[in-house]
Enzyme design. Structure first.
Site, short mmCIF file in Angstrom:
data_model
loop_
_atom_site.label_atom_id
_atom_site.label_comp_id
_atom_site.label_asym_id
_atom_site.label_seq_id
_atom_site.Cartn_x
_atom_site.Cartn_y
_atom_site.Cartn_z
N TYR A 157 -28.95 -3.69 25.00
CA TYR A 157 -29.58 -3.84 23.67
C TYR A 157 -30.64 -4.94 23.71
O TYR A 157 -31.75 -4.78 23.20
CB TYR A 157 -28.46 -4.15 22.67
N SER B 134 -34.88 -7.77 16.73
CA SER B 134 -33.52 -8.31 16.63
C SER B 134 -33.53 -9.77 17.08
O SER B 134 -34.49 -10.22 17.71
CB SER B 134 -32.62 -7.49 17.56
C1 GCO Z 1 -24.34 -8.20 18.30
C2 GCO Z 1 -25.00 -7.67 17.09
C3 GCO Z 1 -26.49 -7.82 17.17
C4 GCO Z 1 -27.08 -7.61 15.81
C5 GCO Z 1 -28.51 -7.87 15.58
C6 GCO Z 1 -28.89 -9.30 15.69
O1 GCO Z 1 -23.40 -7.60 18.76
O2 GCO Z 1 -24.77 -9.28 18.75
O3 GCO Z 1 -24.62 -6.39 16.77
O4 GCO Z 1 -27.01 -7.23 18.22
O5 GCO Z 1 -26.75 -6.39 15.29
O6 GCO Z 1 -29.38 -7.02 16.24
O7 GCO Z 1 -30.21 -9.48 15.34
#
Ligand code: GCO
Length: 263
Positions: free
Chosen positions: A159, A146
């Protein structure tokens, strides 16, 4: 130039979370390049719908419902897949979740759940798929990273911790397994139009304008834009590419960005 290098005929690809979103686009790409598809998901109705979509696209796909973060289920399901469909040549660790909560308000349970699904599950999956890859002397593993493998953002701390970890896990898998002729790489999508980003993509949402401004390509990615990277990293074309994260981001990581009022 020969396209044979990119041909996936005779290969079996397992895509976790392949019932929708980026996983489905990637699976479609691998299927069109000739791979037999094995789709993992966890919701029966979604799986039914997805298998119909693959069928309509003329692709051979079978569905398996299991929790990628539960090692016992993973072991049983992989044994079943190897028995019923065949050995897995290509594993795409795509299934993931996000929770958008400021860190100081986030519960340990929520943080742990994100780490379990986005970081520990790819480890569990790879651990149990890699053994037959080693025995057979070849394999491809793609971990879906990501922008958050490189950058922080408010509210997505768990995340980002998981995706940053996944980048290093990818490099470590390459460190340990490359000698078995297994290539482990990552794809790092920028901002794509999927159900995951739907809440922050609505017209008028400040984040929508922010992303359009922050992305040199000045648009949200179309999930099908990932197919080329996925086919490349699944095929003989990438046989000496290992531990690399291929960012498909419309140029986000190339730039510091620009003030909102500038074109
Ligand atoms: C957020 C997004 C991200 C993307 C992605 C970016 O809330 O910033 O959902 O996390 O989905 O992974 O590369």
């Amino acid at each position: 130039m020969s396209l044979e290098l990119f041909d996936l005929k005779g290969k079996t690809a397992l895509i976790t979370g392949g019932t929708h979103g980026l996983g489905m686009s990637i699976a479609m790409g691998l299927g069109k390049a000739g791979a037999k598809l094995v789709i993992n998901g966890h919701t029966p109705s979604k799986m039914e719908e997805a298998l119909l979509i693959y069928q309509k696209a003329g692709l051979e796909a079978s569905g398996y419902l299991f929790d990628v973060s539960n090692e016992k289920e993973v072991i049983e399901s992989i044994a079943k897949i190897e028995n019923e469909v065949g050995y897995i040549d290509i594993l795409v660790n795509n299934a993931g979740i996000i929770k958008r909560v400021p860190l100081e308000e986030m519960s340990v349970e929520d943080f742990t759940q994100v780490i379990n699904i986005d970081l520990i599950a790819p480890f569990i999956m790879a651990k149990h798929v890699v053994k037959s890859m080693m025995d057979r002397g070849h394999g491809k593993i793609i971990n879906m990273c990501s922008m958050m493998s490189e950058l922080g953002r408010n509210t997505v701390g768990a995340y980002a911790a998981a995706k940053g970890g996944l980048k290093m896990l990818t490099q470590n898998m390459a460190t340990e397994w490359a000698k078995h002729n297994i290539q482990i790489n990552g794809i790092g999508p920028g901002y794509f139009a999927t159900s995951q980003t739907a809440p922050i993509r609505v017209d008028g949402h400040p984040f929508n304008d922010f992303i359009l401004n922050r992305t040199p390509a000045a648009k949200w990615g179309d999930p099908d834009d990932l197919q080329g990277a996925a086919i490349f990293l699944s095929s003989n074309a990438s046989n000496f590419v290992n531990g690399h994260i291929l960012y498909v981001d419309g140029g986000i990581l190339a730039t510091i960005g620009k003030p909102t009022n500038e074109t």
